[in-house]
Write a protein that holds these residues in place. Structure first.
Motif, short mmCIF file in Angstrom:
data_model
loop_
_atom_site.label_atom_id
_atom_site.label_comp_id
_atom_site.label_asym_id
_atom_site.label_seq_id
_atom_site.Cartn_x
_atom_site.Cartn_y
_atom_site.Cartn_z
N GLY A 1 0.83 -1.20 0.00
CA GLY A 1 0.00 0.00 0.00
C GLY A 1 0.86 1.24 0.00
O GLY A 1 2.07 1.17 0.20
N ASP A 2 0.23 2.38 -0.24
CA ASP A 2 0.94 3.66 -0.22
C ASP A 2 0.80 4.37 1.11
O ASP A 2 1.64 5.17 1.49
N LEU A 3 -0.28 4.10 1.83
CA LEU A 3 -0.50 4.67 3.15
C LEU A 3 -0.92 3.54 4.09
O LEU A 3 -1.86 2.81 3.81
N VAL A 4 -0.20 3.42 5.19
CA VAL A 4 -0.47 2.36 6.16
C VAL A 4 -0.67 3.01 7.52
O VAL A 4 0.07 3.92 7.90
N VAL A 5 -1.67 2.54 8.26
CA VAL A 5 -1.99 3.10 9.57
C VAL A 5 -1.72 2.05 10.64
O VAL A 5 -2.22 0.93 10.56
N THR B 1 2.19 3.46 19.15
CA THR B 1 3.54 3.13 19.62
C THR B 1 4.17 1.92 18.93
O THR B 1 5.37 1.76 19.00
N GLY B 2 3.41 1.07 18.31
CA GLY B 2 3.97 -0.14 17.71
C GLY B 2 4.78 0.15 16.47
O GLY B 2 4.63 1.19 15.84
N PRO B 3 5.65 -0.78 16.10
CA PRO B 3 6.45 -0.57 14.89
C PRO B 3 5.58 -0.66 13.64
O PRO B 3 4.66 -1.46 13.56
N VAL B 4 5.87 0.22 12.69
CA VAL B 4 5.19 0.20 11.40
C VAL B 4 6.25 0.29 10.32
O VAL B 4 6.99 1.27 10.26
N GLU B 5 6.34 -0.74 9.52
CA GLU B 5 7.30 -0.72 8.41
C GLU B 5 6.62 -0.17 7.17
O GLU B 5 5.47 -0.49 6.89
N ARG B 6 7.35 0.63 6.43
CA ARG B 6 6.83 1.17 5.18
C ARG B 6 6.83 0.04 4.14
O ARG B 6 7.85 -0.62 3.96
N PRO B 7 5.70 -0.17 3.45
CA PRO B 7 5.64 -1.22 2.43
C PRO B 7 6.64 -0.97 1.29
O PRO B 7 7.09 -1.91 0.65
N HIS B 8 6.94 0.29 1.03
CA HIS B 8 7.97 0.66 0.04
C HIS B 8 8.52 2.01 0.47
O HIS B 8 7.96 2.68 1.35
N HIS C 1 8.54 4.96 -0.64
CA HIS C 1 7.73 6.17 -0.82
C HIS C 1 6.42 6.13 -0.04
O HIS C 1 5.67 7.11 -0.05
N ALA C 2 6.13 5.03 0.63
CA ALA C 2 4.88 4.90 1.38
C ALA C 2 4.88 5.86 2.57
O ALA C 2 5.93 6.22 3.10
N LEU C 3 3.70 6.27 2.97
CA LEU C 3 3.53 7.12 4.14
C LEU C 3 2.90 6.31 5.27
O LEU C 3 2.05 5.47 5.03
N VAL C 4 3.34 6.61 6.48
CA VAL C 4 2.86 5.89 7.65
C VAL C 4 2.01 6.81 8.51
O VAL C 4 2.41 7.94 8.82
N ALA D 1 5.50 9.46 12.52
CA ALA D 1 4.48 9.24 11.50
C ALA D 1 4.37 10.42 10.55
O ALA D 1 4.68 11.55 10.88
N ASP D 2 3.88 10.12 9.33
CA ASP D 2 3.64 11.15 8.33
C ASP D 2 2.28 11.82 8.53
O ASP D 2 2.07 12.94 8.08
#
Length: 191
Positions: free
Chosen positions: A76-80, A84-91, A93-96, A110-111
């Motif tokens: 995805g391009d935007l992941v929520v 506090t948990g870790p969030v890895e960007r799918p690529h 250019h993705a926004l978190v 976060a973005d």
């Protein structure tokens, strides 16, 4: 001429967001787009095939609306994720984005932020308003709470599973708040 806008610019321009269960997205999205929703957060359940649904929806309407989802690790391009948990960007250019319910977590990597539920006068909303316009955050609320949140300084709202009629009503309120801000800035610049 068509100007291509990057994800970050499109996110900065977004004013109204809504959540939709992934299974209902194909039928509900057209009405929400017409109503003025700029960002749709797809709510995922265990076992959902997020990647194929996201690809299909993105191909169909991805130029008209920003699509985010809350299944960490899926494309995805935007992941929520959570505050506090870790969030890895799918690529790269993705926004978190992060769901934040406590003002202590407003300063994050976060973005964008999804605040809520937000309440007028709450520390969460007060601190978010202090972040200024360059911080991208959406105050989660019900349709009836939108006017009070806008009066308290919120300028981007997130409606939980709105109908197109509800989204259209709130979109008009959000637009009026932005226009009032613009008018005030012009008045200040020339006074």
């Amino acid at each position: 001429m068509t100007a291509l806008l990057g994800l970050r610019t499109r996110l900065l321009l977004a004013r109204l967001a809504g959540t939709v269960p992934l299974g209902d997205a194909e039928t509900r999205l057209p009405g929400l787009l017409t109503a003025g929703v700029n960002l749709v957060v797809l709510r995922c359940a265990p076992g959902d095939d997020v990647e194929s649904a996201w690809r299909r929806l993105n191909a169909k309407i991805g130029t008209q609306v920003l699509l985010a989802h809350d299944l960490l690790g899926a494309i995805g391009d935007l992941v929520v994720g959570s505050a506090t948990g870790p969030v890895e960007r799918p690529h790269r250019h993705a926004l978190v984005g992060r769901r934040v319910r406590d003002a202590r977590f407003l300063k994050t990597d976060a973005d964008f932020l999804l605040l809520g539920p937000a309440r007028p006068g709450s520390k969460l909303l007060t601190e978010a308003v202090r972040l200024g316009p360059e911080a991208v955050w959406f105050a989660a609320c019900g349709v009836d709470d939108a006017p009070a949140l806008l009066a308290a300084g919120a300028r981007r709202l997130l409606l939980e599973e709105p109908t197109p009629e509800q989204a259209a009503a709130v979109a008009g309120q959000v637009k009026a708040a932005w226009e009032a801000d613009s008018g005030e800035l012009v008045r200040r610049a020339f006074s």
